[in-house]
Design a protein around this motif. Structure first.
Motif, mmCIF file in Angstrom:
data_model
loop_
_atom_site.group_PDB
_atom_site.id
_atom_site.type_symbol
_atom_site.label_atom_id
_atom_site.label_comp_id
_atom_site.label_asym_id
_atom_site.label_seq_id
_atom_site.Cartn_x
_atom_site.Cartn_y
_atom_site.Cartn_z
ATOM 1 N N HIS B 99 0.563 -1.111 -0.068
ATOM 2 C CA HIS B 99 0.030 -0.220 -0.169
ATOM 3 C C HIS B 99 0.919 0.954 -0.263
ATOM 4 O O HIS B 99 1.023 2.515 -0.650
ATOM 5 C CB HIS B 99 -1.394 0.586 0.913
ATOM 6 C CG HIS B 99 -2.162 -1.016 1.155
ATOM 7 N ND1 HIS B 99 -2.172 -1.447 0.018
ATOM 8 C CD2 HIS B 99 -2.735 -1.310 2.310
ATOM 9 C CE1 HIS B 99 -3.518 -2.342 0.798
ATOM 10 N NE2 HIS B 99 -3.584 -2.001 1.485
ATOM 11 N N LYS B 102 2.436 1.716 -3.413
ATOM 12 C CA LYS B 102 1.333 2.037 -4.486
ATOM 13 C C LYS B 102 1.103 3.565 -4.515
ATOM 14 O O LYS B 102 0.603 3.812 -5.188
ATOM 15 C CB LYS B 102 -0.052 1.209 -3.925
ATOM 16 C CG LYS B 102 -0.015 -0.500 -4.616
ATOM 17 C CD LYS B 102 -1.037 -0.854 -4.517
ATOM 18 C CE LYS B 102 -1.596 -2.186 -5.817
ATOM 19 N NZ LYS B 102 -2.309 -3.146 -5.742
ATOM 20 N N ARG B 105 3.934 4.861 -6.026
ATOM 21 C CA ARG B 105 3.654 4.951 -7.560
ATOM 22 C C ARG B 105 2.252 6.310 -7.452
ATOM 23 O O ARG B 105 2.373 6.566 -9.222
ATOM 24 C CB ARG B 105 2.630 4.046 -7.634
ATOM 25 C CG ARG B 105 3.398 3.352 -9.770
ATOM 26 C CD ARG B 105 2.467 1.960 -9.642
ATOM 27 N NE ARG B 105 1.678 1.400 -8.974
ATOM 28 C CZ ARG B 105 1.120 0.165 -9.335
ATOM 29 N NH1 ARG B 105 1.536 -0.756 -9.979
ATOM 30 N NH2 ARG B 105 -0.048 -0.143 -9.403
ATOM 31 N N LEU B 106 1.527 6.768 -6.926
ATOM 32 C CA LEU B 106 0.109 7.369 -7.085
ATOM 33 C C LEU B 106 0.796 7.990 -7.675
ATOM 34 O O LEU B 106 -0.252 8.843 -8.563
ATOM 35 C CB LEU B 106 -1.040 6.700 -6.355
ATOM 36 C CG LEU B 106 -1.940 7.940 -6.593
ATOM 37 C CD1 LEU B 106 -2.821 7.044 -7.888
ATOM 38 C CD2 LEU B 106 -2.558 7.670 -5.041
ATOM 39 N N ARG B 107 1.478 9.046 -6.801
ATOM 40 C CA ARG B 107 1.802 10.146 -5.844
ATOM 41 C C ARG B 107 3.100 10.782 -7.786
ATOM 42 O O ARG B 107 3.500 11.461 -7.527
ATOM 43 C CB ARG B 107 1.834 10.933 -4.841
ATOM 44 C CG ARG B 107 1.224 10.732 -4.112
ATOM 45 C CD ARG B 107 -0.333 11.573 -4.725
ATOM 46 N NE ARG B 107 -1.466 11.222 -3.607
ATOM 47 C CZ ARG B 107 -2.527 11.180 -3.878
ATOM 48 N NH1 ARG B 107 -3.091 11.400 -5.441
ATOM 49 N NH2 ARG B 107 -3.538 11.209 -3.141
#
Lengths: 229, 229
Positions: B99, B102, B105-107
């Motif tokens: 998490h 992730k 990666r998302l930001r």
């Protein structure tokens, strides 16, 4: 001997259903407590969790005693081991309901949830309670179709969770950081609660079909999913 | 026969240590990935979690086969059942590291963590990794004193989590809601990761002493504790 054995196995199943009933009621009451800022109701959830924990300990002790005494194999062994896992899921669901209630208590007499999110949180709470009621029914009936329904309900929970996050990161959010933190945690609690209910149902599927559902542990936060990661 | 049995039991222990090693490395890399906004490193954590899941499935299958074939009683039975629980804790820790990755990666290419919280998040990440290293050591050595140390380390994690929340709800917070949501979730991930590491160590204590640690499941969010609920 085998009869006493199957009676004991049945009583473990009944213990699981009782746990599901208690944690289902707990999430319903916790949701009302946080929406109404009802301190007394919150306290019943917080104190009630001890009963769930006691039930789990009792159930685990009986499951382990059964393994030692009866040394089940094949399906019966699988039932006992899976029951241990289901009791852990249910115990954890109780903790999550308790977290919601503790947040209600912490903010009392204020309300943790701003008015424009009431409907979403109410829906999450109701859905969580319904998921747990269905999980209990799946334990009793071993109805695979019903178990599959829980996955669809869980998609609905993900959608609600996403709605919540979209509200949060909307430029028009005017409730401040503390409320944003509260709502973020609340969303996470409901989502994890739903995951555990789905996990319980899927474990029943595994018992009946012998096939593992691979995605038991998915709980990627929707904020991640929304934005394409 | 008993020798093959104990070899199998040992290999389950080795599997647990290997899982702990993998998820310890994962949380360390995930922390670096989120602080440096290192997409490639984040990807290694996200993809690496499959190996942890595979190890858990393998370990569970072997534990259940062992129960069926050897029908252990007393201490040996307790070891196998407890191993199942430990593997679930470790698998879940891997999810939590994933998490964190992730979110990195998302930001990407932005950084999810503002500069003034870097030190706190770094410390949480390092502490989480250290807790897991100690948990692995406890599995190997069955050192009760070391297991007890983990509880103190966990208090330190709670303190860090509280620091994080105090930053969040400080009036001077200037990083906006999205970052507040990210940091809230991050704090929760590290805290839960630490809880699972502590749970693993406590389960070893239970195996050695036969006594249950009661507070295995405590994970009241620090925001609640800080403010006196």
């Amino acid at each position: 001997m085998r009869d006493a054995y199957h009676e004991e196995l049945d009583s473990i199943g009944e213990g699981l259903v009782e746990m599901a009933r208690l944690v289902g009621s707990a999430i319903g009451r916790a949701t009302t407590a946080i929406l109404d800022s009802d301190l007394k109701l919150a306290e019943t959830v917080i104190e009630g969790d001890k009963k769930v924990d006691d039930l789990q300990h009792d159930l685990e002790a009986r499951a382990i005693a059964l393994l030692a005494r009866q040394q089940p194999v094949a399906t019966d062994l699988r039932i006992v081991v899976t029951s241990l896992r289901m009791s852990a899921d249910l115990e954890r669901s109780g903790d999550l309901a308790q977290h919601v209630a503790k947040l209600a208590r912490l903010r009392f007499p204020e309300r943790a949830v701003p008015q424009d999110l009431h409907a979403t949180i109410l829906e999450m709470g109701q859905l969580a309670q319904r998921l747990m009621a269905k999980a209990a029914e799946v334990i009793v009936t071993k109805d695979i179709d019903l178990a599959m329904q829980l996955e669809q309900d869980d998609d609905e929970m993900d959608l609600l969770h996403r709605t919540l996050f979209q509200h949060l990161i909307d430029d028009r959010w005017k409730h401040g950081i503390e409320t944003a933190v509260d709502v973020t945690l609340l969303g996470r609690y409901y989502e994890r609660y739903a995951d555990h209910a789905v996990a319980v149902a899927k474990r029943v599927v595994y018992l009946v079909t012998g096939e593992h559902a691979d995605d038991l542990q998915q709980d990627i936060p929707p904020v991640t999913r929304v934005e394409g990661a």
